[in-house]
Enzyme design. Sequence first.
Site, PDB file in Angstrom:
ATOM      1  NE  ARG A   1      -4.125  -2.050   1.804  1.00 57.62           N
ATOM      2  CZ  ARG A   1      -4.078  -3.073   2.621  1.00 57.62           C
ATOM      3  NH1 ARG A   1      -3.028  -3.048   3.640  1.00 57.62           N
ATOM      4  NH2 ARG A   1      -4.842  -3.881   2.466  1.00 57.62           N
TER       5      ARG A   1
ATOM      6  CE  LYS B   1       0.379  13.656 -15.028  1.00 60.87           C
ATOM      7  NZ  LYS B   1       0.034  14.022 -16.556  1.00 60.87           N
TER       8      LYS B   1
ATOM      9  CD  GLU C   1       9.024  16.653 -22.978  1.00 60.09           C
ATOM     10  OE1 GLU C   1       8.249  17.520 -22.641  1.00 60.09           O
ATOM     11  OE2 GLU C   1       8.580  15.367 -23.321  1.00 60.09           O
TER      12      GLU C   1
ATOM     13  CE  LYS D   1       6.210  17.453 -14.640  1.00 59.04           C
ATOM     14  NZ  LYS D   1       6.315  16.119 -15.318  1.00 59.04           N
TER      15      LYS D   1
ATOM     16  CD  GLU E   1      -2.695  16.396 -16.953  1.00 56.46           C
ATOM     17  OE1 GLU E   1      -1.679  15.807 -16.462  1.00 56.46           O
ATOM     18  OE2 GLU E   1      -3.024  16.635 -17.994  1.00 56.46           O
TER      19      GLU E   1
ATOM     20  NE  ARG F   1       1.332  17.213 -13.477  1.00 58.24           N
ATOM     21  CZ  ARG F   1       1.792  16.141 -12.647  1.00 58.24           C
ATOM     22  NH1 ARG F   1       1.398  16.461 -11.528  1.00 58.24           N
ATOM     23  NH2 ARG F   1       2.788  15.548 -12.954  1.00 58.24           N
TER      24      ARG F   1
ATOM     25  CG  ASN G   1      -0.674  17.452 -21.814  1.00 57.52           C
ATOM     26  OD1 ASN G   1       0.716  16.546 -21.659  1.00 57.52           O
ATOM     27  ND2 ASN G   1      -1.455  17.605 -20.693  1.00 57.52           N
TER      28      ASN G   1
ATOM     29  CG  HIS H   1       2.986  16.548 -25.003  1.00 56.70           C
ATOM     30  ND1 HIS H   1       4.083  17.671 -25.057  1.00 56.70           N
ATOM     31  CD2 HIS H   1       3.481  15.629 -24.633  1.00 56.70           C
ATOM     32  CE1 HIS H   1       4.955  17.231 -24.541  1.00 56.70           C
ATOM     33  NE2 HIS H   1       4.916  16.172 -24.035  1.00 56.70           N
TER      34      HIS H   1
ATOM     35  CG  HIS I   1       0.559  12.289 -27.184  1.00 50.60           C
ATOM     36  ND1 HIS I   1      -0.270  13.070 -26.412  1.00 50.60           N
ATOM     37  CD2 HIS I   1       1.823  12.187 -26.492  1.00 50.60           C
ATOM     38  CE1 HIS I   1       0.522  13.142 -25.144  1.00 50.60           C
ATOM     39  NE2 HIS I   1       1.813  12.402 -25.417  1.00 50.60           N
TER      40      HIS I   1
ATOM     41  CG  HIS J   1       7.710  11.740 -25.967  1.00 45.38           C
ATOM     42  ND1 HIS J   1       6.428  11.866 -26.136  1.00 45.38           N
ATOM     43  CD2 HIS J   1       7.779  12.960 -25.032  1.00 45.38           C
ATOM     44  CE1 HIS J   1       5.546  12.942 -25.344  1.00 45.38           C
ATOM     45  NE2 HIS J   1       6.485  13.459 -24.665  1.00 45.38           N
TER      46      HIS J   1
HETATM   47  N1  LIG Z   1       5.848  10.501 -15.347  1.00 46.06           N
HETATM   48  C1  LIG Z   1       5.906  11.564 -15.776  1.00 46.06           C
HETATM   49  O1  LIG Z   1       5.511  12.572 -15.686  1.00 46.06           O
HETATM   50  C2  LIG Z   1       6.428  11.490 -17.431  1.00 46.06           C
HETATM   51  C3  LIG Z   1       6.904  12.488 -18.089  1.00 46.06           C
HETATM   52  C4  LIG Z   1       7.623  12.201 -19.464  1.00 46.06           C
HETATM   53  C5  LIG Z   1       7.713  11.083 -19.941  1.00 46.06           C
HETATM   54  N2  LIG Z   1       7.388  10.119 -19.027  1.00 46.06           N
HETATM   55  C6  LIG Z   1       7.604   8.601 -19.584  1.00 46.06           C
HETATM   56  O2  LIG Z   1       8.908   8.604 -19.384  1.00 46.06           O
HETATM   57  C7  LIG Z   1       9.338   7.651 -20.601  1.00 46.06           C
HETATM   58  C8  LIG Z   1      10.501   8.184 -21.402  1.00 46.06           C
HETATM   59  O3  LIG Z   1      11.560   8.253 -20.557  1.00 46.06           O
HETATM   60  P1  LIG Z   1      13.021   8.238 -21.261  1.00 46.06           P
HETATM   61  O4  LIG Z   1      13.040   8.963 -22.652  1.00 46.06           O
HETATM   62  O5  LIG Z   1      13.886   8.784 -20.141  1.00 46.06           O
HETATM   63  O6  LIG Z   1      13.081   6.692 -21.546  1.00 46.06           O
HETATM   64  P2  LIG Z   1      14.000   5.326 -21.088  1.00 46.06           P
HETATM   65  O7  LIG Z   1      13.891   5.300 -19.730  1.00 46.06           O
HETATM   66  O8  LIG Z   1      13.629   4.428 -21.774  1.00 46.06           O
HETATM   67  O9  LIG Z   1      15.528   5.827 -21.642  1.00 46.06           O
HETATM   68  C9  LIG Z   1      15.862   5.971 -22.895  1.00 46.06           C
HETATM   69  C10 LIG Z   1      17.230   4.901 -23.327  1.00 46.06           C
HETATM   70  O10 LIG Z   1      18.293   5.393 -22.396  1.00 46.06           O
HETATM   71  C11 LIG Z   1      18.711   4.354 -21.651  1.00 46.06           C
HETATM   72  N3  LIG Z   1      19.474   5.210 -20.744  1.00 46.06           N
HETATM   73  C12 LIG Z   1      18.794   5.712 -19.552  1.00 46.06           C
HETATM   74  N4  LIG Z   1      19.679   6.459 -18.937  1.00 46.06           N
HETATM   75  C13 LIG Z   1      20.840   6.343 -19.616  1.00 46.06           C
HETATM   76  C14 LIG Z   1      22.230   6.754 -19.361  1.00 46.06           C
HETATM   77  N5  LIG Z   1      22.574   7.567 -18.443  1.00 46.06           N
HETATM   78  N6  LIG Z   1      23.289   6.396 -20.073  1.00 46.06           N
HETATM   79  C15 LIG Z   1      22.974   5.417 -21.039  1.00 46.06           C
HETATM   80  N7  LIG Z   1      21.716   4.773 -21.414  1.00 46.06           N
HETATM   81  C16 LIG Z   1      20.662   5.299 -20.632  1.00 46.06           C
HETATM   82  C17 LIG Z   1      17.432   3.547 -21.257  1.00 46.06           C
HETATM   83  O11 LIG Z   1      17.882   2.031 -21.030  1.00 46.06           O
HETATM   84  C18 LIG Z   1      16.669   3.516 -22.553  1.00 46.06           C
HETATM   85  O12 LIG Z   1      17.323   2.608 -23.559  1.00 46.06           O
HETATM   86  C19 LIG Z   1       7.938   7.162 -21.246  1.00 46.06           C
HETATM   87  O13 LIG Z   1       7.582   5.888 -20.745  1.00 46.06           O
HETATM   88  C20 LIG Z   1       7.069   8.067 -20.759  1.00 46.06           C
HETATM   89  O14 LIG Z   1       5.795   7.784 -20.746  1.00 46.06           O
HETATM   90  C21 LIG Z   1       6.859  10.232 -17.895  1.00 46.06           C
HETATM   91 ZN   LIG Z   2       6.582  15.075 -23.255  1.00 44.61          ZN
END
Ligand SMILES: NC(=O)c1ccc[n+]([C@@H]2O[C@H](COP(=O)([O-])OP(=O)(O)OC[C@H]3O[C@@H](n4cnc5c(N)ncnc54)[C@H](O)[C@@H]3O)[C@@H](O)[C@H]2O)c1
Ligand SMILES: [Zn+2]
Length: 366
Positions: free
Chosen positions: A121, A143, A185, A227, A237, A241, A245, A248, A252, A264
Amino acid sequence: MKEIEVKTPARPAGSYKILISHGMLGKVLSAAGALLPKRSLFIVTDANVVAAGHLQTLTRGKKVNKYVIEPCGEESKNLGTIAKIVDAMEAASLGRDTTVIALGGGTVGDMAGFAAAIFKRGVPVVQVPTTTVAQADSAIGGKTGVDSSQSKNAYGAFHHPSAVFIDVDTLKTLDERQFKAGLAESVKHALLADAEYFEYLDKNMDEVLARDPDAMEHLAEVNSRIKAFVVQHDPEEKNLRRILNYGHTVGHAVESATGYSLLHGEAIAIGMVAAGKIGMAVGLGDGRKLGRVEKVLDRIGLPVVMPKGIETPVLLEAMSRDKKAVSKRPRFVLLEDIGKVHSKDGQWAVEVPEETVEKVLAELSS
Ligand SMILES: NC(=O)c1ccc[n+]([C@@H]2O[C@H](COP(=O)([O-])OP(=O)(O)OC[C@H]3O[C@@H](n4cnc5c(N)ncnc54)[C@H](O)[C@@H]3O)[C@@H](O)[C@H]2O)c1
Ligand SMILES: [Zn+2]
């Protein structure tokens, strides 16, 4: 060390700190231990982050309870992985007195955060983001979640971190394409909230692209402030918030229409140009300012026109399925100026006539 405080009204209530520096990864576990004393630690990371040496730096070679996600990225962001993380925590006989440490990009942060939200929990999570996306965006704001077979982030919870440690040195090992896509971003934050930040990005792009630690710390600091400000004012949101987007709605749709072959941030770059053109079509902004935005995105190496073969009707259809569409009509966050979001009747995402959207998309595809 730069420090930013985020106030959270709930889940959990209180506040947390975002700490930004370089070369501090080796001190994060002891700092997290001091912040949340008498707790076992459980690290969630992924195979690429381990291969890049960051787990070793974090733990200083000490044996720790952990789960290493593999394959890396979106492919593993599902309930199956959450079950494996929880299983690994139980196998290590961990209880409610555990802190989860999320070391990695947005996928690791979202999964570790979600596992922490539901394990017995809810236990605290500390985010240690290692990508440009995670440091600017996903590690802050609470999130968490995973995808279903149908859609992204279908399962989720708001679960704010107890702290965020941003060591910009971790970005040095990030793949070039990922690094650049994540900068979208930062451009988004500048456009929404901070004209000075936009000037900084425009003038200091060489240092940014060279991943200069001072530049990276500056970006992390401004991104975190923006942020944090937005999240604090609208933690779940309900309205403000939604400005996050920006770009986006079309972005998207581009991601979905290209079968997720664009990253993305690449799709969001196109989406921000589309939003700029839509803004102009409804009498906001001007071509010269949009030209500056396109120039900055282009300098980063991000796309500013639609990839070949993407049809406007496919994009419109994808947009009507977007989660922000009210009665299937997509809504748009628009800018009044660089650094200033447009609002109408207290709403930050506004309806735009479909013909206008169609015209802009067709223009971006030609
Ligand atoms: N929670 C939120 O508010 C929020 C906001 C934006 C995006 N997201 C989510 O985030 C995800 C995308 O994040 P991302 O682009 O970081 O993706 P990711 O976590 O897949 O990382 C991208 C790639 O880089 C690699 N990697 C990570 N750090 C590294 C480092 N320092 N050195 C070498 N390789 C490294 C990872 O293994 C992966 O292959 C999506 O799932 C998206 O939905 C969430
Ligand atoms: Zn984004």
